[in-house]
Design an enzyme around this catalytic site. Sequence first.
Site, PDB file in Angstrom:
ATOM      1  N   PHE A 134       0.864  -1.191   0.000  1.00 22.35           N
ATOM      2  CA  PHE A 134       0.000   0.000   0.000  1.00 22.35           C
ATOM      3  C   PHE A 134       0.892   1.229   0.000  1.00 22.35           C
ATOM      4  O   PHE A 134       1.645   1.462   0.945  1.00 22.35           O
ATOM      5  CB  PHE A 134      -0.947   0.053   1.206  1.00 22.35           C
ATOM      6  CG  PHE A 134      -1.825   1.274   1.144  1.00 22.35           C
ATOM      7  CD1 PHE A 134      -3.006   1.279   0.408  1.00 22.35           C
ATOM      8  CD2 PHE A 134      -1.450   2.453   1.778  1.00 22.35           C
ATOM      9  CE1 PHE A 134      -3.787   2.422   0.307  1.00 22.35           C
ATOM     10  CE2 PHE A 134      -2.231   3.604   1.681  1.00 22.35           C
ATOM     11  CZ  PHE A 134      -3.404   3.582   0.946  1.00 22.35           C
ATOM     12  N   ASP A 219       9.370   2.788   1.917  1.00 21.80           N
ATOM     13  CA  ASP A 219       8.195   3.606   2.211  1.00 21.80           C
ATOM     14  C   ASP A 219       7.910   3.478   3.704  1.00 21.80           C
ATOM     15  O   ASP A 219       7.345   2.491   4.161  1.00 21.80           O
ATOM     16  CB  ASP A 219       6.996   3.151   1.376  1.00 21.80           C
ATOM     17  CG  ASP A 219       5.752   3.999   1.655  1.00 21.80           C
ATOM     18  OD1 ASP A 219       5.760   4.772   2.631  1.00 21.80           O
ATOM     19  OD2 ASP A 219       4.771   3.861   0.898  1.00 21.80           O
ATOM     20  N   LYS A 248       2.733  11.011   6.989  1.00 27.53           N
ATOM     21  CA  LYS A 248       1.864  10.848   8.152  1.00 27.53           C
ATOM     22  C   LYS A 248       2.361  11.611   9.397  1.00 27.53           C
ATOM     23  O   LYS A 248       2.113  12.797   9.494  1.00 27.53           O
ATOM     24  CB  LYS A 248       1.625   9.362   8.423  1.00 27.53           C
ATOM     25  CG  LYS A 248       0.748   8.734   7.324  1.00 27.53           C
ATOM     26  CD  LYS A 248       0.069   7.439   7.717  1.00 27.53           C
ATOM     27  CE  LYS A 248      -1.000   7.066   6.706  1.00 27.53           C
ATOM     28  NZ  LYS A 248      -0.600   6.076   5.720  1.00 27.53           N
TER      29      LYS A 248
HETATM   30  C1  PLP Z   1      -0.806   6.139   4.224  1.00 27.69           C
HETATM   31  C2  PLP Z   1       0.305   5.608   3.383  1.00 27.69           C
HETATM   32  C3  PLP Z   1       0.657   6.210   2.165  1.00 27.69           C
HETATM   33  C4  PLP Z   1      -0.162   7.318   1.546  1.00 27.69           C
HETATM   34  O1  PLP Z   1      -0.187   8.466   2.315  1.00 27.69           O
HETATM   35  P1  PLP Z   1      -1.299   9.609   2.011  1.00 27.69           P
HETATM   36  O2  PLP Z   1      -0.852  10.742   2.879  1.00 27.69           O
HETATM   37  O3  PLP Z   1      -2.620   9.028   2.416  1.00 27.69           O
HETATM   38  O4  PLP Z   1      -1.214   9.889   0.561  1.00 27.69           O
HETATM   39  C5  PLP Z   1       1.758   5.734   1.494  1.00 27.69           C
HETATM   40  N1  PLP Z   1       2.472   4.710   1.977  1.00 27.69           N
HETATM   41  C6  PLP Z   1       2.172   4.096   3.132  1.00 27.69           C
HETATM   42  C7  PLP Z   1       3.023   2.972   3.616  1.00 27.69           C
HETATM   43  C8  PLP Z   1       1.077   4.512   3.877  1.00 27.69           C
HETATM   44  O5  PLP Z   1       0.733   3.887   5.007  1.00 27.69           O
END
Ligand code: PLP
Length: 393
Positions: A134, A219, A248
């Site tokens: 994700f 990520d 985040k």
């Molecule tokens: C939440 C998330 C994203 C996307 O972040 P947004 O601010 O919602 O665009 C990307 N990678 C990971 C691992 C995430 O948990």
Amino acid sequence: MDTTTSRLAHNYHPLPVVIDSAAGAWVTDVDGRRLLDMLSAYSAMNFGHGHPALVAAAQAQLARMTLVSRAFEHSLLERFAAALGDLVGKEMVIPMNTGAEAVETAIKVARKWAYEVKGVEQDAAEIIVMSGNFHGRTTTIVGFSDDPETRRDFGPFTPGFVLVPYGDAAALEAAITPRTAAVLLEPVQGEAGVVLTPEGYLRRVRELCTVHDVLMVADEVQSGLGRTGTTVACEAYDVVPDLYVLGKALGGGIVPVSAVVGDRRVLEVLRPGQHGSTFGGNPLACAVGLAVVDLLRSGEVQARAARLGERLRAALTPLVGNGLVELRALGLWAGLDVDPARGTGREVCEQLLRRGVLAKDTHGSTIRLSPPLTISEDDLEWGLARVAAVVAG
Ligand SMILES: *Cc1c(COP(=O)(O)O)cnc(C)c1O
């Protein structure tokens, strides 16, 4: 909320609660009922609601200056880049806003690096991604998801991505070609349900990337900034990627702040006019981001997450075989696979809500717990007791 009268597009199915205010680890709904937040906005609220240092930094900056655009420099931008780079031991920072934008940025950087530095033939670069990934919701990103719900009806998709099973180093090795620009992965898959990799896997990914001249892109939008008991999850596995994607919690739950952080030899491929964002690195974002980095600098928050995580594991491990099929946890972060006999993940979250605890299901029967790292031990025990009571039936 009645979905036939709601004026909101129905792209979420929230639990039946309407929150009106929040402080620390607690929220209060419109009827005055207090609930313990054990989701923390998917780790965007790692420091709890209304953290005094973050609110003070935001308030001071609101009155001073909030946006000038990257057409001009402003007084916090270099400081923010240096502080964030130092926090994770990297040289350069590209500030963006949302996690998905930062992932897109990392993809663009990796491709450009492959053409300019590695010498891959134009338009032939490949990025290897993982099953269960994700990385956000843009069309490029959902195009390399393997979740049908995420992809369906949104094609055609961006080419150049190769999917391999998460946690399988042999499959990764077999997928690497001379055209491979990067391996993009979450060191812990949050959205998939706090999925962890086998012992030695991430070190092997690092080795393969080094040997084959491929960028390792971590990520850490959800796993980063204290959640795992370390500053970044990669640190818990003793690996250093080429690029970190952060988001985040970097915005302290106040403003969206994201960034790609990496070494100069990689990030210097971007030159003026080749990438950007109107709001990326704005003064308000930098002020809050600097305050977030300040909170993480001493390592106390990370140590606290590790310590509280032990309490969490101690409370939940006895439930395996008694309401839980499996428990995965790292730091103050857990994925609970609920025995289907106890109901769906959604039903368990609804029961938790009735007992005063906010949590969120994912993928049918999994519940994710990610309380604020600032939660008191008593509040954590209180919440975990309710989780145990609901799960064990
Ligand atoms: C939440 C998330 C994203 C996307 O972040 P947004 O601010 O919602 O665009 C990307 N990678 C990971 C691992 C995430 O948990």
